[in-house]
Design a protein around this motif. Structure first.
Motif, PDB file in Angstrom:
ATOM      1  N   LEU A 239      13.907 -74.425  48.639  1.00 14.17           N
ATOM      2  CA  LEU A 239      13.839 -75.415  47.559  1.00 14.17           C
ATOM      3  C   LEU A 239      14.668 -76.652  47.889  1.00 14.17           C
ATOM      4  CD1 LEU A 239      14.124 -73.168  44.357  1.00 14.17           C
ATOM      5  CD2 LEU A 239      12.074 -74.258  45.268  1.00 14.17           C
ATOM      6  N   GLU A 240      15.867 -76.439  48.428  1.00 11.64           N
ATOM      7  CA  GLU A 240      16.745 -77.565  48.737  1.00 11.64           C
ATOM      8  C   GLU A 240      16.149 -78.477  49.798  1.00 11.64           C
ATOM      9  OE1 GLU A 240      20.540 -75.955  49.793  1.00 11.64           O
ATOM     10  OE2 GLU A 240      21.161 -75.677  47.700  1.00 11.64           O
ATOM     11  N   SER A 241      15.330 -77.935  50.671  1.00  9.08           N
ATOM     12  CA  SER A 241      14.739 -78.743  51.745  1.00  9.08           C
ATOM     13  C   SER A 241      13.376 -79.320  51.365  1.00  9.08           C
ATOM     14  CB  SER A 241      14.605 -77.902  53.017  1.00  9.08           C
ATOM     15  OG  SER A 241      13.718 -76.813  52.812  1.00  9.08           O
ATOM     16  N   HIS A 242      12.908 -79.043  50.139  1.00  7.38           N
ATOM     17  CA  HIS A 242      11.593 -79.544  49.709  1.00  7.38           C
ATOM     18  C   HIS A 242      11.679 -80.241  48.353  1.00  7.38           C
ATOM     19  CE1 HIS A 242      10.481 -76.590  52.790  1.00  7.38           C
ATOM     20  NE2 HIS A 242       9.320 -77.203  52.889  1.00  7.38           N
ATOM     21  N   PHE A 247       5.820 -78.892  44.106  1.00  9.01           N
ATOM     22  CA  PHE A 247       6.246 -77.494  44.171  1.00  9.01           C
ATOM     23  C   PHE A 247       5.101 -76.542  43.881  1.00  9.01           C
ATOM     24  CE2 PHE A 247       7.867 -73.728  41.832  1.00  9.01           C
ATOM     25  CZ  PHE A 247       8.479 -73.095  42.913  1.00  9.01           C
ATOM     26  N   ARG A 248       4.928 -75.577  44.780  1.00  9.65           N
ATOM     27  CA  ARG A 248       3.976 -74.494  44.573  1.00  9.65           C
ATOM     28  C   ARG A 248       4.721 -73.193  44.808  1.00  9.65           C
ATOM     29  NH1 ARG A 248       0.349 -73.526  47.794  1.00  9.65           N
ATOM     30  NH2 ARG A 248      -1.261 -72.717  46.378  1.00  9.65           N
ATOM     31  N   THR A 259       6.068 -61.637  47.010  1.00  7.04           N
ATOM     32  CA  THR A 259       5.043 -62.173  46.126  1.00  7.04           C
ATOM     33  C   THR A 259       5.654 -63.199  45.167  1.00  7.04           C
ATOM     34  OG1 THR A 259       5.383 -60.519  44.394  1.00  7.04           O
ATOM     35  CG2 THR A 259       3.870 -59.935  46.201  1.00  7.04           C
ATOM     36  N   PRO A 260       4.837 -64.097  44.610  1.00  6.23           N
ATOM     37  CA  PRO A 260       5.347 -65.050  43.617  1.00  6.23           C
ATOM     38  C   PRO A 260       6.022 -64.360  42.432  1.00  6.23           C
ATOM     39  CG  PRO A 260       3.170 -65.718  44.365  1.00  6.23           C
ATOM     40  CD  PRO A 260       3.424 -64.372  44.962  1.00  6.23           C
ATOM     41  N   ARG A 261       5.466 -63.237  41.984  1.00 11.08           N
ATOM     42  CA  ARG A 261       6.068 -62.516  40.871  1.00 11.08           C
ATOM     43  C   ARG A 261       7.472 -62.015  41.240  1.00 11.08           C
ATOM     44  NH1 ARG A 261       3.936 -60.177  36.330  1.00 11.08           N
ATOM     45  NH2 ARG A 261       1.834 -60.624  37.065  1.00 11.08           N
ATOM     46  N   GLN A 262       7.626 -61.557  42.472  1.00  6.25           N
ATOM     47  CA  GLN A 262       8.950 -61.104  42.905  1.00  6.25           C
ATOM     48  C   GLN A 262       9.957 -62.256  42.943  1.00  6.25           C
ATOM     49  OE1 GLN A 262       7.377 -59.020  46.520  1.00  6.25           O
ATOM     50  NE2 GLN A 262       8.829 -57.405  45.943  1.00  6.25           N
ATOM     51  N   VAL A 263       9.514 -63.435  43.376  1.00  5.24           N
ATOM     52  CA  VAL A 263      10.410 -64.606  43.382  1.00  5.24           C
ATOM     53  C   VAL A 263      10.899 -64.894  41.970  1.00  5.24           C
ATOM     54  CG1 VAL A 263      10.572 -67.076  43.827  1.00  5.24           C
ATOM     55  CG2 VAL A 263       9.365 -65.610  45.448  1.00  5.24           C
ATOM     56  N   GLN A 264       9.983 -64.847  41.014  1.00  3.93           N
ATOM     57  CA  GLN A 264      10.351 -65.080  39.615  1.00  3.93           C
ATOM     58  C   GLN A 264      11.396 -64.074  39.150  1.00  3.93           C
ATOM     59  OE1 GLN A 264       9.434 -67.518  37.647  1.00  3.93           O
ATOM     60  NE2 GLN A 264       7.308 -68.155  37.991  1.00  3.93           N
ATOM     61  N   ARG A 265      11.156 -62.814  39.441  1.00  6.74           N
ATOM     62  CA  ARG A 265      12.089 -61.774  39.003  1.00  6.74           C
ATOM     63  C   ARG A 265      13.456 -61.924  39.663  1.00  6.74           C
ATOM     64  NH1 ARG A 265       7.627 -57.849  39.297  1.00  6.74           N
ATOM     65  NH2 ARG A 265       8.410 -57.240  41.355  1.00  6.74           N
ATOM     66  N   LEU A 266      13.468 -62.239  40.953  1.00  9.35           N
ATOM     67  CA  LEU A 266      14.734 -62.390  41.672  1.00  9.35           C
ATOM     68  C   LEU A 266      15.566 -63.544  41.109  1.00  9.35           C
ATOM     69  CD1 LEU A 266      13.437 -61.802  45.321  1.00  9.35           C
ATOM     70  CD2 LEU A 266      15.104 -60.372  44.106  1.00  9.35           C
ATOM     71  N   PRO A 275      12.482 -70.271  39.062  1.00  6.91           N
ATOM     72  CA  PRO A 275      12.536 -71.176  40.220  1.00  6.91           C
ATOM     73  C   PRO A 275      12.323 -72.632  39.835  1.00  6.91           C
ATOM     74  CG  PRO A 275      11.258 -69.219  40.761  1.00  6.91           C
ATOM     75  CD  PRO A 275      11.537 -69.155  39.292  1.00  6.91           C
ATOM     76  N   VAL A 276      11.426 -72.889  38.887  1.00 10.60           N
ATOM     77  CA  VAL A 276      11.170 -74.266  38.450  1.00 10.60           C
ATOM     78  C   VAL A 276      12.408 -74.853  37.777  1.00 10.60           C
ATOM     79  CG1 VAL A 276       9.824 -75.704  36.882  1.00 10.60           C
ATOM     80  CG2 VAL A 276       8.679 -73.974  38.274  1.00 10.60           C
ATOM     81  N   GLN A 277      13.077 -74.084  36.948  1.00  6.82           N
ATOM     82  CA  GLN A 277      14.287 -74.566  36.306  1.00  6.82           C
ATOM     83  C   GLN A 277      15.372 -74.866  37.334  1.00  6.82           C
ATOM     84  OE1 GLN A 277      14.817 -71.207  33.667  1.00  6.82           O
ATOM     85  NE2 GLN A 277      14.125 -72.374  31.866  1.00  6.82           N
ATOM     86  N   TYR A 278      15.504 -73.992  38.318  1.00  6.75           N
ATOM     87  CA  TYR A 278      16.502 -74.228  39.361  1.00  6.75           C
ATOM     88  C   TYR A 278      16.164 -75.485  40.156  1.00  6.75           C
ATOM     89  CZ  TYR A 278      19.947 -73.242  42.960  1.00  6.75           C
ATOM     90  OH  TYR A 278      21.025 -73.329  43.804  1.00  6.75           O
ATOM     91  N   LEU A 279      14.887 -75.648  40.503  1.00  8.23           N
ATOM     92  CA  LEU A 279      14.457 -76.821  41.255  1.00  8.23           C
ATOM     93  C   LEU A 279      14.698 -78.101  40.455  1.00  8.23           C
ATOM     94  CD1 LEU A 279      13.046 -78.145  43.678  1.00  8.23           C
ATOM     95  CD2 LEU A 279      10.855 -77.646  42.555  1.00  8.23           C
TER      96      LEU A 279
END
Length: 343
Positions: A239-242, A247-248, A259-266, A275-279
């Motif tokens: 995220l920091e480099s993009h 954002f996708r 998976t995208p769902r796993q990213v959300q959970r992590l 992830p969107v809030q962090y970005l």
């Protein structure tokens, strides 16, 4: 009155040296960082004190010879204006806040002349702005304070600073500033008078650890995030480099290997947000830095932060910081956030 470079002290170390002292010329930019300046100078003073000899001598200059106000508001007396020719040795430009405004063309022209005349030129903190204006950073490894690297890249996209403690590239030396300037000072001491004296100076300065020049200025990303989950660390680094790109979540997940769902959970588990809030937080912080350190327009800042429109950026910025980006300043009293009393 002739300056005395050797202070009296109790501790002593015999140093076999009978040659000329190493000369260091400090040039203070307006709003320079006092910590970087004193951290670079004090190890040199301590080296003189321990040896009882003038191993180093120094001068302090400003653009016009007048006292210079540091970023902490203190005014520093100087020895004079920029001389036509600096003493042989090192020339270090000490920067601080608002470097784009405070690194004048006159200073850049002067430091270029000193470099062409054989001086080793360098910078502390954001003094690299002056070196960039002088045109002597091309194809060189150099650094400056991590906070100012994004703004620097916007002004000089053809140059690529590294986020290291300090860099030495032939006759160009650059330092991140802060206490890293002391580590650069210790390097100069070791190179000219040996590691035994450098270690003794470290002991006097109560420094117990010396970083490598190639070390990162900041703690590891895992330490900053408060988690060593490899997927979270890898996703945040992506995220920091993009920041400026669309954002996708799928692209982020592909990079991490989950998976995208796993990213959300992590993100929800370890960072307490999506992830969107962090970005969005990263983008707004980046925008705030660009507004503070560059003369970029609000539209240019919005684009650099990955927003599709200036209005969307302005709305998000106001929601987070309480003031429109066009009125933002990091100096108290110049732009007061809505709802904040000034009494």
């Amino acid at each position: 009155m002739e300056r005395k470079f050797v202070a009296r002290g109790v501790a002593h170390l015999d140093v076999a040296h009978k040659g000329d002292p190493v000369s260091v010329s400090f040039v203070l930019m307006p709003q320079f960082t006092m910590l970087a300046f004193t951290s670079a100078m004090e190890p040199l003073r301590v080296a003189n004190q321990l040896s009882g000899k003038t191993l180093f001598e120094w001068s302090v200059f400003s653009g016009d010879g007048e006292p210079v106000t540091a970023s902490n508001g203190m005014r520093m007396m100087v020895d004079g204006a920029l001389p036509s020719e600096a003493p042989s040795g090192f020339v270090l430009i000490c920067g601080g806040v608002e470097p784009e405004m405070n690194s004048s063309r006159r200073l850049a022209d002067w430091v270029r002349v000193q470099w062409r005349r054989g001086r080793t030129v360098g910078s502390l903190c954001t003094g690299a702005y002056a070196l960039a204006r002088a045109g002597i950073l091309k194809d060189r490894q150099f650094t400056l304070h991590w906070e100012n690297i994004p703004g620097f890249r916007e002004l000089w996209p053809e140059l690529e600073p590294v986020r290291r403690v300090y860099c030495i590239d032939n006759r160009v030396i650059t330092c991140a500033g802060g206490v890293a300037a002391a580590e650069l000072g210790l390097k100069l001491i070791s190179d000219h008078y040996g590691p035994e004296l450098a270690q003794a100076v470290m002991n006097m300065c109560l420094l117990t650890h010396l970083r490598l020049p190639s070390d990162d200025q900041m703690p590891s990303l895992a330490a900053r995030l408060g988690t060593r989950n490899e997927h979270v660390v890898k996703a945040v680094a992506w995220l920091e480099s993009h920041l400026a790109e669309d954002f996708r979540l799928d692209d982020c997940a592909d990079h991490v290997g989950v998976t995208p769902r796993q990213v959300q959970r992590l993100f929800r588990r370890w960072l307490g947000m999506t992830p969107v809030q962090y970005l969005n937080g990263l983008r707004l912080a980046h925008g705030r830095m660009l507004l503070s350190e560059t003369n970029m327009s609000v539209m240019e800042v919005a684009v650099a932060c990955g927003y599709v429109s200036a209005s969307h950026f302005a709305k998000s910025f106001r929601r987070k910081y309480g003031v429109a980006p066009g009125k933002y300043t990091h100096f108290p009293g110049q732009a007061v956030p809505q709802g904040v009393k000034t009494e």
